[in-house]
Write an enzyme that holds these catalytic residues in place. Structure first.
Site, PDB file in Angstrom:
ATOM      1  N   ARG A  15       8.112  54.624   1.861  1.00  0.00           N
ATOM      2  CA  ARG A  15       8.388  54.004   3.165  1.00  0.00           C
ATOM      3  C   ARG A  15       7.104  53.447   3.788  1.00  0.00           C
ATOM      4  O   ARG A  15       6.869  52.252   3.783  1.00  0.00           O
ATOM      5  CB  ARG A  15       9.068  55.053   4.078  1.00  0.00           C
ATOM      6  N   ASP A  16       6.237  54.309   4.285  1.00  0.00           N
ATOM      7  CA  ASP A  16       5.011  53.831   4.944  1.00  0.00           C
ATOM      8  C   ASP A  16       4.175  53.042   3.940  1.00  0.00           C
ATOM      9  O   ASP A  16       3.574  52.021   4.263  1.00  0.00           O
ATOM     10  CB  ASP A  16       4.216  55.036   5.474  1.00  0.00           C
ATOM     11  N   HIS A 211      -0.343  63.298  10.113  1.00  0.00           N
ATOM     12  CA  HIS A 211      -0.046  62.024   9.429  1.00  0.00           C
ATOM     13  C   HIS A 211      -1.264  61.133   9.657  1.00  0.00           C
ATOM     14  O   HIS A 211      -1.393  60.516  10.717  1.00  0.00           O
ATOM     15  CB  HIS A 211       1.227  61.443  10.051  1.00  0.00           C
ATOM     16  N   HIS A 213      -3.840  58.159   8.661  1.00  0.00           N
ATOM     17  CA  HIS A 213      -4.237  56.969   7.897  1.00  0.00           C
ATOM     18  C   HIS A 213      -5.747  57.055   7.675  1.00  0.00           C
ATOM     19  O   HIS A 213      -6.452  57.757   8.395  1.00  0.00           O
ATOM     20  CB  HIS A 213      -3.810  55.700   8.646  1.00  0.00           C
ATOM     21  N   CYS A 244       0.874  49.940   8.768  1.00  0.00           N
ATOM     22  CA  CYS A 244       1.986  49.550   9.636  1.00  0.00           C
ATOM     23  C   CYS A 244       1.841  48.063   9.949  1.00  0.00           C
ATOM     24  O   CYS A 244       0.756  47.610  10.303  1.00  0.00           O
ATOM     25  CB  CYS A 244       1.934  50.381  10.916  1.00  0.00           C
ATOM     26  N   ASN A 253      -2.127  55.454   4.271  1.00  0.00           N
ATOM     27  CA  ASN A 253      -2.198  56.888   4.545  1.00  0.00           C
ATOM     28  C   ASN A 253      -3.217  57.508   3.617  1.00  0.00           C
ATOM     29  O   ASN A 253      -3.550  56.955   2.565  1.00  0.00           O
ATOM     30  CB  ASN A 253      -0.857  57.549   4.250  1.00  0.00           C
TER      31      ASN A 253
HETATM   32  P1  HMG Z   1      14.959  44.542  18.923  1.00  0.00           P
HETATM   33  O1  HMG Z   1      14.811  43.107  18.519  1.00  0.00           O
HETATM   34  O2  HMG Z   1      14.429  44.930  20.252  1.00  0.00           O
HETATM   35  O3  HMG Z   1      16.465  45.068  18.781  1.00  0.00           O
HETATM   36  O4  HMG Z   1      14.274  45.429  17.811  1.00  0.00           O
HETATM   37  P2  HMG Z   1      17.812  44.552  19.291  1.00  0.00           P
HETATM   38  O5  HMG Z   1      18.657  45.762  19.486  1.00  0.00           O
HETATM   39  O6  HMG Z   1      17.634  43.569  20.434  1.00  0.00           O
HETATM   40  O7  HMG Z   1      18.402  43.740  18.016  1.00  0.00           O
HETATM   41  C1  HMG Z   1      17.844  42.513  17.575  1.00  0.00           C
HETATM   42  C2  HMG Z   1      18.358  42.204  16.174  1.00  0.00           C
HETATM   43  O8  HMG Z   1      17.952  43.245  15.253  1.00  0.00           O
HETATM   44  C3  HMG Z   1      19.872  42.170  16.087  1.00  0.00           C
HETATM   45  O9  HMG Z   1      20.189  41.268  15.033  1.00  0.00           O
HETATM   46  C4  HMG Z   1      20.246  43.561  15.651  1.00  0.00           C
HETATM   47  O10 HMG Z   1      21.473  43.595  14.998  1.00  0.00           O
HETATM   48  C5  HMG Z   1      19.110  43.855  14.684  1.00  0.00           C
HETATM   49  P3  HMG Z   1      20.568  39.725  15.299  1.00  0.00           P
HETATM   50  O11 HMG Z   1      21.689  39.784  16.296  1.00  0.00           O
HETATM   51  O12 HMG Z   1      19.312  39.115  15.866  1.00  0.00           O
HETATM   52  O13 HMG Z   1      20.924  39.216  13.933  1.00  0.00           O
HETATM   53  N1  HMG Z   1      18.847  45.306  14.570  1.00  0.00           N
HETATM   54  C6  HMG Z   1      18.874  46.001  13.419  1.00  0.00           C
HETATM   55  N2  HMG Z   1      19.115  45.624  12.149  1.00  0.00           N
HETATM   56  C7  HMG Z   1      19.079  46.594  11.219  1.00  0.00           C
HETATM   57  N3  HMG Z   1      18.783  47.885  11.489  1.00  0.00           N
HETATM   58  C8  HMG Z   1      18.530  48.287  12.729  1.00  0.00           C
HETATM   59  C9  HMG Z   1      18.573  47.315  13.755  1.00  0.00           C
HETATM   60  N4  HMG Z   1      18.368  47.384  15.096  1.00  0.00           N
HETATM   61  C10 HMG Z   1      18.538  46.155  15.567  1.00  0.00           C
HETATM   62  N5  HMG Z   1      18.235  49.554  12.978  1.00  0.00           N
HETATM   63  C11 HMG Z   1      13.924  47.412  16.527  1.00  0.00           C
HETATM   64  C12 HMG Z   1      14.205  46.837  17.909  1.00  0.00           C
HETATM   65  C13 HMG Z   1      13.461  48.836  16.711  1.00  0.00           C
HETATM   66  C14 HMG Z   1      15.172  47.341  15.704  1.00  0.00           C
HETATM   67  C15 HMG Z   1      12.820  46.555  15.879  1.00  0.00           C
HETATM   68  O14 HMG Z   1      11.734  46.532  16.746  1.00  0.00           O
HETATM   69  C16 HMG Z   1      12.386  47.076  14.545  1.00  0.00           C
HETATM   70  O15 HMG Z   1      13.136  47.113  13.583  1.00  0.00           O
HETATM   71  N6  HMG Z   1      11.104  47.469  14.432  1.00  0.00           N
HETATM   72  C17 HMG Z   1      10.571  47.938  13.173  1.00  0.00           C
HETATM   73  C18 HMG Z   1       9.465  48.834  13.452  1.00  0.00           C
HETATM   74  C19 HMG Z   1       8.935  49.444  12.157  1.00  0.00           C
HETATM   75  O16 HMG Z   1       9.665  49.650  11.194  1.00  0.00           O
HETATM   76  N7  HMG Z   1       7.635  49.750  12.166  1.00  0.00           N
HETATM   77  C20 HMG Z   1       7.029  50.410  11.070  1.00  0.00           C
HETATM   78  C21 HMG Z   1       7.432  51.837  10.982  1.00  0.00           C
HETATM   79  S1  HMG Z   1       6.628  52.882  12.177  1.00  0.00           S
HETATM   80  C22 HMG Z   1       5.170  53.340  11.409  1.00  0.00           C
HETATM   81  O17 HMG Z   1       4.838  52.850  10.372  1.00  0.00           O
HETATM   82  C23 HMG Z   1       4.360  54.415  12.059  1.00  0.00           C
HETATM   83  C24 HMG Z   1       4.481  55.766  11.356  1.00  0.00           C
HETATM   84  O18 HMG Z   1       4.101  55.678  10.002  1.00  0.00           O
HETATM   85  C25 HMG Z   1       3.591  56.786  12.048  1.00  0.00           C
HETATM   86  C26 HMG Z   1       2.174  56.240  12.253  1.00  0.00           C
HETATM   87  O19 HMG Z   1       1.433  56.030  11.284  1.00  0.00           O
HETATM   88  O20 HMG Z   1       1.871  55.990  13.418  1.00  0.00           O
HETATM   89  C27 HMG Z   1       5.923  56.300  11.419  1.00  0.00           C
HETATM   90 MG    MG Z   2       2.070  55.712   9.276  1.00  0.00          MG
END
Ligand code: HMG
Ligand code: MG
Length: 306
Positions: A15-16, A211, A213, A244, A253
């Site tokens: 995933r990450d 966690h 990085h 990210c 990581n």
């Molecule tokens: P948004 O645009 O605010 O959401 O995104 P929305 O509810 O307004 O929906 C907009 C569109 O997205 C719509 O589609 C929804 O259907 C679709 P459209 O009508 O435009 O065709 N949608 C989705 N589709 C599939 N699955 C879903 C979903 N939700 C909405 N779940 C949202 C909000 C959170 C969805 C968006 O910002 C997003 O997907 N962000 C991704 C963030 C991400 O994955 N970041 C990386 C992971 S976090 C990380 O790496 C940190 C971590 O490792 C810890 C660390 O190191 O800090 C965990």
């Molecule tokens: Mg991370």
């Protein structure tokens, strides 16, 4: 110094590790990576995320990956779900392909919360609350990832009070355990300890994981600092993959192989076969056509070839 006798690693490589890859990684390769990790003895694997494919295209095959893995008893498979839509997509799969644990992910920094999940910290908690309830109703565990607990790419240094606040909010909605994440790898041991202490105000030591990085090369030092506090759950990424998409410049990581080498060298049990883990790292590095980021992986691979 009393170190924990046993450490559990969650490999977040699939995933990450892969979410930031520009080249599309075929579903079959992702599944193969999960299989290799479980064969190496990993008992927890973060498999994919049910996020918007427009935001993170690499994770668009989340359902196929979850449906495609052959599960090994005793292994916990987790996925990221930022909202109900994500959880519903995971639960639309046949039950055997449901995740054992979902991860809601928030940030101790307002700016990062906006960039990563398009809402404020308080809005994120409002969004997570029904996700947590629905997951519990379905018998699925809930982890909370807390990003930017020491530093943020947009706001700079983050005070421990912000971490304490986020941990309190996560606890309040029923999150069972939290990840204290140094998203951009700027942490140093004492700062990481302050962030962990802040989280410990709301979660006990068994329900906190580190966690880290490795952008500045201190993730292993930070791991050691966390171990000294008794933390025994860590997330790491095979071959040190990762980053990210919303944390520009941040690297992967800490490499799982390096953490395992550190732990085994200290007499701490992980249940992981380091040789097999190095093979898994080599497999994904070969696919991505670049050398592994794991120092232990490189050293042991060269020794084997030598
Ligand atoms: P948004 O645009 O605010 O959401 O995104 P929305 O509810 O307004 O929906 C907009 C569109 O997205 C719509 O589609 C929804 O259907 C679709 P459209 O009508 O435009 O065709 N949608 C989705 N589709 C599939 N699955 C879903 C979903 N939700 C909405 N779940 C949202 C909000 C959170 C969805 C968006 O910002 C997003 O997907 N962000 C991704 C963030 C991400 O994955 N970041 C990386 C992971 S976090 C990380 O790496 C940190 C971590 O490792 C810890 C660390 O190191 O800090 C965990
Ligand atoms: Mg991370």
């Amino acid at each position: 110094m009393n170190y924990p006798p046993h450490v559990k690693l969650i490999d977040v490589g699939p995933r990450d590790g892969l979410q930031n890859e520009k080249q599309t990684v075929p579903t079959a390769v992702k599944i193969d990576l999960v299989h290799r990790l479980q064969a190496a003895g990993l008992k927890e694997i973060e498999v994919t995320s049910f996020v918007s494919p427009k935001w993170v295209p690499q994770m668009a095959d989340n359902a196929q990956v979850m449906a495609g893995i052959t599960r090994q008893p005793g292994v916990r498979y987790s996925v990221l779900t930022p909202n109900l839509k994500g959880l519903e997509a995971a639960l639309a799969l046949p039950r055997a392909a449901w995740p054992d644990e979902i991860v809601v992910f928030g940030a101790a920094s307002e700016a990062f919360s906006q960039k990563n999940i398009n809402c404020s910290i308080s809005e994120s908690i409002e969004r997570f609350a029904p996700v947590v309830l629905a997951a519990h109703a379905a018998g699925i565990a809930v982890r909370g990832a807390m990003s930017c607990t020491v530093g943020c790419p947009y706001e700079g240094e983050i005070a421990p009070e912000r971490v304490e606040m986020l941990a309190r909010l996560m606890k309040g909605i029923g999150v069972q355990r939290v990840d204290v994440a140094d998203t951009i790898g700027v942490g140093t041991p004492l700062k990481v300890q302050r962030a962990l202490e802040a989280a410990l105000k709301h979660f006990d030591i068994d329900h906190i994981s580190g966690h880290f990085h490795d952008t500045y090369g201190l993730a292993l030092a930070n791991t050691l600092a966390a171990l000294q506090m008794g933390v025994w759950n860590f997330q790491s990424s095979v071959a040190g993959l990762g980053g990210c998409p919303y944390a520009k410049g941040a690297t992967g990581n800490v490499a799982s192989e390096d953490v395992v080498y550190l732990l085994h060298g200290m007499g701490i049990d992980t249940g992981i076969d380091l040789d097999k883990l190095i093979d898994a790292g080599q497999f994904i590095s070969d696919f991505l056509q670049r050398p592994t980021n794991s120092r232990a992986g490189k050293a042991m691979f060269n020794k084997r070839c030598g």
